[in-house]
Enzyme design. Structure first.
Site, short mmCIF file in Angstrom:
data_model
loop_
_atom_site.label_atom_id
_atom_site.label_comp_id
_atom_site.label_asym_id
_atom_site.label_seq_id
_atom_site.Cartn_x
_atom_site.Cartn_y
_atom_site.Cartn_z
N ILE A 225 0.85 -1.19 0.00
CA ILE A 225 0.00 0.00 0.00
C ILE A 225 0.88 1.23 0.00
O ILE A 225 1.77 1.38 0.85
CB ILE A 225 -0.94 0.00 1.23
CG1 ILE A 225 -1.80 -1.25 1.21
CG2 ILE A 225 -1.81 1.25 1.24
CD1 ILE A 225 -2.58 -1.47 2.48
N CYS A 226 0.64 2.12 -0.93
CA CYS A 226 1.42 3.34 -1.06
C CYS A 226 0.73 4.44 -0.25
O CYS A 226 -0.13 5.16 -0.76
CB CYS A 226 1.54 3.74 -2.53
SG CYS A 226 2.58 5.21 -2.78
#
Length: 299
Positions: A225-226
């Site tokens: 997840i960015c």
């Protein structure tokens, strides 16, 4: 009268001259011996007594009086000289126990771990302290999540470990395309995994998507997840798991996240190893070029 005195003097002279000379000599000898005895006694009292060897530690030497056989006893060998202790201020010498170093006979005090913020801790004490803080925090997080009225998320422990959670995200924005995808594919929740490091909550958890396989929405290879919030730079110990999950749900919608429906690809599961490598790479990239917050119009 004068004649009488002369007669008396003549009588006394006659008596003195007629005394037994032996008796006179014996009296003189007794008087002389008495005088000599008194003189010797006086000289003996004034004569200094023999002293023991210096530094003898309080031990006196052997007696030098004559033995019954007429021979003098041999002197005992002198004790080895001991170094004299220096005297301070001209006072009495201190006992030998007082000359030892301070604390020489005391047992060392046990080491007691210090509380956080008051000083450095030993590695074992620091590890124990971090474990206690992490445990208390996560127990409180579980209680708070269980009391949520909207059932936004739910938690299951992985292998009964308090530090490894599977979190189910049950809701996203109902006006989003992602919500429509979930309805069409009968997806009840988005499953994520959170692992908490030893120094949590002072470091962020590692979070990744497990299922379903998502596209866009800032979800990258392996389910990484960015989000800057999940990096040491963007993390704050005040963030709760609930707050992190709400932020993630918002980023999915803003990033136009969708459930993958492509043949062959939709069945491929995410892997932790790939997620860790992808997250490490994106963190380096953003630390170099900065983080960009998507505009609200994208959501």
């Amino acid at each position: 009268m004068a004649t009488l005195l002369r007669k008396i003097g003549l009588i006394r002279l006659h008596n003195r001259d007629t005394e037994d000379p032996k008796h006179h000599h014996h009296r003189s000898s007794q008087q002389g011996s008495s005088l000599r005895g008194r003189g010797n006694q006086k000289n003996s009292s004034n004569k200094p007594q023999p002293q023991g060897p210096p530094g003898g530690g309080g031990c006196s030497s052997s007696s030098s009086e004559s033995s019954p056989g007429g021979h003098k006893n041999k002197k005992a060998p002198e004790l080895a000289k001991q170094p004299s202790q220096p005297r301070s201020g001209g006072g009495k010498e201190k006992p030998r126990e007082a000359a030892r170093e301070p604390g020489a006979g005391k047992e060392p005090a046990p080491l007691v771990p210090l509380p956080s913020g008051s000083g450095p801790l030993a590695p074992a004490g620091r590890q124990q302290h971090c474990t206690q803080v992490r445990t208390r925090r996560l127990m409180k997080e579980l209680q708070d999540i269980a009391r949520l009225s909207d059932r936004f998320i739910s938690v299951e422990l992985v292998d009964e470990s308090l530090f490894d959670w599977n979190v189910k995200l049950h809701q996203v924005d109902k006006d989003s395309v992602l919500w429509q995808d979930m309805k069409e594919t009968n997806t009840e929740y988005i499953l994520l995994n959170l692992t908490f490091p030893d120094n949590f909550p002072f470091s962020p958890p590692f979070m990744r998507v497990l299922s379903p396989r998502l596209e866009n929405g800032y979800v990258l290879d392996g389910g990484a997840i960015c989000m800057e919030l999940l990096t040491p730079r963007g993390w704050s110990s005040a963030y709760t798991v609930e707050a992190v999950m709400r932020q993630f749900a918002a980023s999915l919608v803003k990033g136009q996240g969708r459930i993958c429906r492509k043949a062959g690809k939709s069945k491929k599961s995410f892997s932790r190893k790939e997620a860790e490598a992808t997250f490490k790479s994106l963190v380096k990239t953003h630390e170099k070029y900065g983080w960009v917050t998507p505009p609200v119009s994208d959501g």
